[in-house]
Motif scaffolding. Structure first.
Motif, PDB file in Angstrom:
ATOM      1  N   GLY A 122      42.283  44.367  42.364  1.00  0.00           N
ATOM      2  CA  GLY A 122      41.850  43.904  41.054  1.00  0.00           C
ATOM      3  C   GLY A 122      40.348  43.990  40.866  1.00  0.00           C
ATOM      4  N   VAL A 126      39.947  39.047  37.654  1.00  0.00           N
ATOM      5  CA  VAL A 126      40.486  38.649  38.959  1.00  0.00           C
ATOM      6  C   VAL A 126      40.819  37.162  38.968  1.00  0.00           C
ATOM      7  CG1 VAL A 126      39.917  38.404  41.402  1.00  0.00           C
ATOM      8  CG2 VAL A 126      39.355  40.510  40.215  1.00  0.00           C
ATOM      9  N   ALA A 165      43.314  43.864  34.761  1.00  0.00           N
ATOM     10  CA  ALA A 165      42.029  44.581  34.751  1.00  0.00           C
ATOM     11  C   ALA A 165      41.921  45.485  33.527  1.00  0.00           C
ATOM     12  CB  ALA A 165      41.882  45.399  36.035  1.00  0.00           C
ATOM     13  N   ALA A 205      46.013  42.061  46.281  1.00  0.00           N
ATOM     14  CA  ALA A 205      45.922  42.102  44.817  1.00  0.00           C
ATOM     15  C   ALA A 205      44.503  41.798  44.365  1.00  0.00           C
ATOM     16  CB  ALA A 205      46.901  41.107  44.201  1.00  0.00           C
ATOM     17  N   SER A 206      43.861  40.855  45.035  1.00  0.00           N
ATOM     18  CA  SER A 206      42.464  40.527  44.717  1.00  0.00           C
ATOM     19  C   SER A 206      41.551  41.709  45.002  1.00  0.00           C
ATOM     20  CB  SER A 206      42.038  39.303  45.534  1.00  0.00           C
ATOM     21  OG  SER A 206      40.657  39.049  45.373  1.00  0.00           O
ATOM     22  N   SER A 234      47.578  42.653  38.915  1.00  0.00           N
ATOM     23  CA  SER A 234      46.112  42.604  38.893  1.00  0.00           C
ATOM     24  C   SER A 234      45.528  43.815  38.177  1.00  0.00           C
ATOM     25  CB  SER A 234      45.553  42.511  40.321  1.00  0.00           C
ATOM     26  OG  SER A 234      45.736  43.712  41.033  1.00  0.00           O
ATOM     27  N   THR A 262      52.500  42.369  42.848  1.00  0.00           N
ATOM     28  CA  THR A 262      51.293  41.545  42.717  1.00  0.00           C
ATOM     29  C   THR A 262      50.068  42.404  42.416  1.00  0.00           C
ATOM     30  OG1 THR A 262      51.046  41.598  45.133  1.00  0.00           O
ATOM     31  CG2 THR A 262      52.127  39.670  44.165  1.00  0.00           C
ATOM     32  N   ALA A 263      49.942  43.535  43.122  1.00  0.00           N
ATOM     33  CA  ALA A 263      48.803  44.416  42.860  1.00  0.00           C
ATOM     34  C   ALA A 263      48.906  45.038  41.466  1.00  0.00           C
ATOM     35  CB  ALA A 263      48.718  45.511  43.924  1.00  0.00           C
ATOM     36  N   SER A 309      38.861  46.782  38.203  1.00  0.00           N
ATOM     37  CA  SER A 309      38.249  46.132  37.044  1.00  0.00           C
ATOM     38  C   SER A 309      36.806  46.583  36.871  1.00  0.00           C
ATOM     39  CB  SER A 309      38.321  44.608  37.205  1.00  0.00           C
ATOM     40  OG  SER A 309      37.894  43.963  36.029  1.00  0.00           O
ATOM     41  N   SER A 351      44.233  36.928  37.284  1.00  0.00           N
ATOM     42  CA  SER A 351      45.339  37.459  38.088  1.00  0.00           C
ATOM     43  C   SER A 351      45.613  36.582  39.307  1.00  0.00           C
ATOM     44  CB  SER A 351      45.041  38.906  38.514  1.00  0.00           C
ATOM     45  OG  SER A 351      43.845  38.979  39.238  1.00  0.00           O
ATOM     46  N   VAL A 352      44.568  36.104  39.993  1.00  0.00           N
ATOM     47  CA  VAL A 352      44.786  35.244  41.160  1.00  0.00           C
ATOM     48  C   VAL A 352      45.407  33.922  40.735  1.00  0.00           C
ATOM     49  CG1 VAL A 352      43.624  33.927  42.975  1.00  0.00           C
ATOM     50  CG2 VAL A 352      42.997  36.310  42.574  1.00  0.00           C
TER      51      VAL A 352
END
Length: 590
Positions: free
Chosen positions: A98, A70, A174, A94-95, A170, A166-167, A102, A73-74
């Motif tokens: 993720g 995460v 993961a 997305a966070s 992530s 965006t998702a 993950s 990705s962030v």
């Protein structure tokens, strides 16, 4: 800084006896800090994994992997804001996704590593087999989520496309971290990966002959499959009933802005925060001022209008702006109908007076988005279900199994929509103080996420059943026993993963952001329905009823389908071929 200074002015005003609240697009764009929700989600996930593995070290491995993934990705998404326009909710969602996937993927690989570690002294080989089996399923599961998220592009809306991209990023991160960082950690720790045992907890790697909660549960279902199937389907059907009243809106105001909106509504009407702007082109008429007044009067006579401001003309009087205040809030169906009614006047004014106009403003834009997403909901659902059927047919080499999986997914989606409508739109159970129409992109985004997760659990649960059936006689009795044995292998880790998902998603309900709250609740309740009712009850019940017919596949389809070997059969052949020379040497020496 400017928002903080403004809030300081509000605080001083309140201290002097006034009640001052604030709202507006600047506050809506303010980024919501999700650290508190993420911390709660991680904390609950840690507890669940300690119970699942009975080891503090093993429980921390998925957390470490998730934090690393995460963070990457962030960081990538935050850096990408220098190149692309990105809504803060894109990074927030997305966070959320993720973190959940993950932990989920890492949990499956660690669980398989423990199983393989007990079967061999070669820990490198055990890690390789864990990645070759559970890791293959992780790749497949991640691929389905990514396809569903990127597929949001079919809605043809920049916001939805960005949410999907965006998702999807992530999820890719993961998967990569689960297949690279996690095996490296397992290799570094070796048998210490399951150190710091927690006394009093079951390890979960007991032999197949040992009894377990999963074995007892599936045997109860196998004893009365029809009763389990009918009762669970009826319960989900009851939850799905409110979905028939689904209304889509776009009220994205946070909880902090609600007091200001309430004051504005009380003093000036609900529509004052959702003004419509009618932009008029009067270059084609010889009497523009008169036509502008006629148009303003016609709009004022429409149902749903509170007030219409006098037309504001430009310098050469060839254009005008007419501000319309609805008598309802910006996210309501009544306001959406008003936008449509105003646009419906254009044809008559164009034919009679030669003027054209359009309805602009944030409220009109959000109304158009809601209409577009509502129209795309069924086609997108059909796309996702069709994709699920084809991919599962490829994985399981069966027609009934994909059918069970996709019908179960449709049932869980309907129940999830129903529960979300009941809580957030109808205000049942008093969980939401200010019920509003469901945010327009929640249902279609929900389909994308739950689809991937539902197929994830279907794969991890049913591949073990398929593996057991493939190693025995092709009879109904053997097929039903394979359901019991496969369920016993997969149920513990699937339920643990589902508990993690529910806790991570539910933690986001604590945030003031309306989007995060709605998505967190919908995803959490959706996971409860799909993981615990569909995959834990309906799937084994139907598989038991069908027996060996669950694995039916016409020969002509079998010939054209590639063998993806998600169960790792080729790995077993490689293992046996590697052992043959040693056996031959032993025979010659004897």
């Amino acid at each position: 800084g400017e928002i903080a200074a403004f809030e300081e002015v509000l605080d001083r005003s309140s201290a002097n006896g006034l009640r001052a609240e604030a709202t507006g697009s600047v506050f809506s764009a303010e980024r919501v800090d999700s650290a508190a929700a993420e911390s709660v989600g991680f904390g609950i996930a840690m507890i669940v994994m300690i119970i699942a593995f009975a080891s503090l070290v093993a429980a921390s491995l998925p957390i470490v992997t998730a934090l690393f993934g995460v963070g990457i990705s962030v960081s990538l998404l935050t850096g990408a804001t220098a190149l692309f326009e990105m809504d803060s909710s894109s990074i927030l969602l997305a966070s959320m996704i993720g973190i959940a996937v993950s932990i989920d993927y890492s949990l499956f690989i660690v669980s398989r590593y423990r199983h393989e570690m007990n079967a061999t002294d070669d820990l490198g080989h055990a890690a390789g087999r864990a990645v070759g089996t559970a890791g293959s399923s992780v790749v497949f599961a991640g691929m389905t989520v990514v396809i569903a998220l990127v597929g949001l592009r079919v809605v043809d809306n920049p916001l939805m496309s960005m949410l999907g991209y965006t998702a999807a990023l992530s999820v890719v991160v993961a998967v990569v971290t689960a297949l690279t960082l996690l095996p490296a950690l397992l290799g570094l720790l070796g048998r210490r990966a399951f150190a710091l045992r927690v006394p009093g907890l079951r390890r979960g790697d007991e032999p197949d002959s040992a009894d377990s909660h999963g074995a007892r549960w599936v045997r109860r279902i196998a004893a009365r499959p029809v009763l389990a199937l009918v009762a669970t389907t009826a319960a989900l059907g009851v939850f799905a009933l409110p979905a028939a009243d689904l209304e889509l809106g776009m009220d994205v105001a946070t909880a902090d802005q609600k007091p200001a909106i309430e004051l504005l509504g009380r003093g000036f009407g609900d529509g004052v925060v959702g003004r419509l702007v009618v932009a008029v082109d009067g270059s084609g008429t010889s009497r523009p001022e008169s036509v502008y007044r006629d148009l303003a009067a016609a709009i004022g006579n429409l149902p749903g209008v509170a007030t219409v401001a006098p037309p504001q003309l430009n310098a050469d009087r060839t254009g005008a702006l007419i501000v319309v205040v609805p008598d309802s809030g910006p996210g309501t169906t009544r306001t959406r109908d008003l936008v449509s009614d105003i646009r419906g006047l254009e044809r008559s004014f164009l034919d009679r007076d030669g003027i054209g106009f359009g309805v602009a403003g944030q409220t009109a834009m959000m109304s158009d988005l809601a209409v577009a997403l509502y129209g795309a909901l069924i086609p997108y659902l059909a796309l996702v279900v069709g994709l699920a059927f084809l991919v599962l047919m490829l994985v399981f080499r069966s027609l009934p199994v994909p059918l069970i999986a996709t019908l179960g997914f449709l049932l869980s989606i309907a129940a999830t929509f129903g529960a979300t409508v009941a809580v957030f739109q109808k205000g049942w159970f008093g969980l939401v103080a200010d019920p509003e129409p469901v945010i327009s992109f929640v249902p279609i985004y929900l389909i994308a996420i739950l689809f991937g997760l539902a197929m994830d659990y279907q794969v991890f649960l049913v591949t073990r059943m398929r593996e057991e059936y493939a190693h025995g006689p092709e009879t109904d009795a053997a097929a039903r026993e394979a359901v019991v044995v496969g369920f016993r292998h997969g149920a513990r880790v699937v339920t643990s993963a589902a508990f993690v998902m529910v806790s991570v998603f539910a933690a986001f309900v604590l945030l003031p952001d309306t989007i995060a709250r709605t998505m967190g609740f919908a995803l959490a309740i959706g996971m409860v329905f799909d993981a615990f009712l569909i995959r834990m009850i309906i799937v084994p019940a139907l598989m038991t009823l069908l027996g060996r017919h669950a694995w039916y596949l016409p020969n002509w389809i079998d010939r054209i389908l590639p063998d993806v070997d998600i169960e790792g059969r080729q790995l077993e052949k490689c293992d046996r071929s590697a052992e043959l020379p040693q056996d031959a040497v032993a025979v010659r020496a004897g």
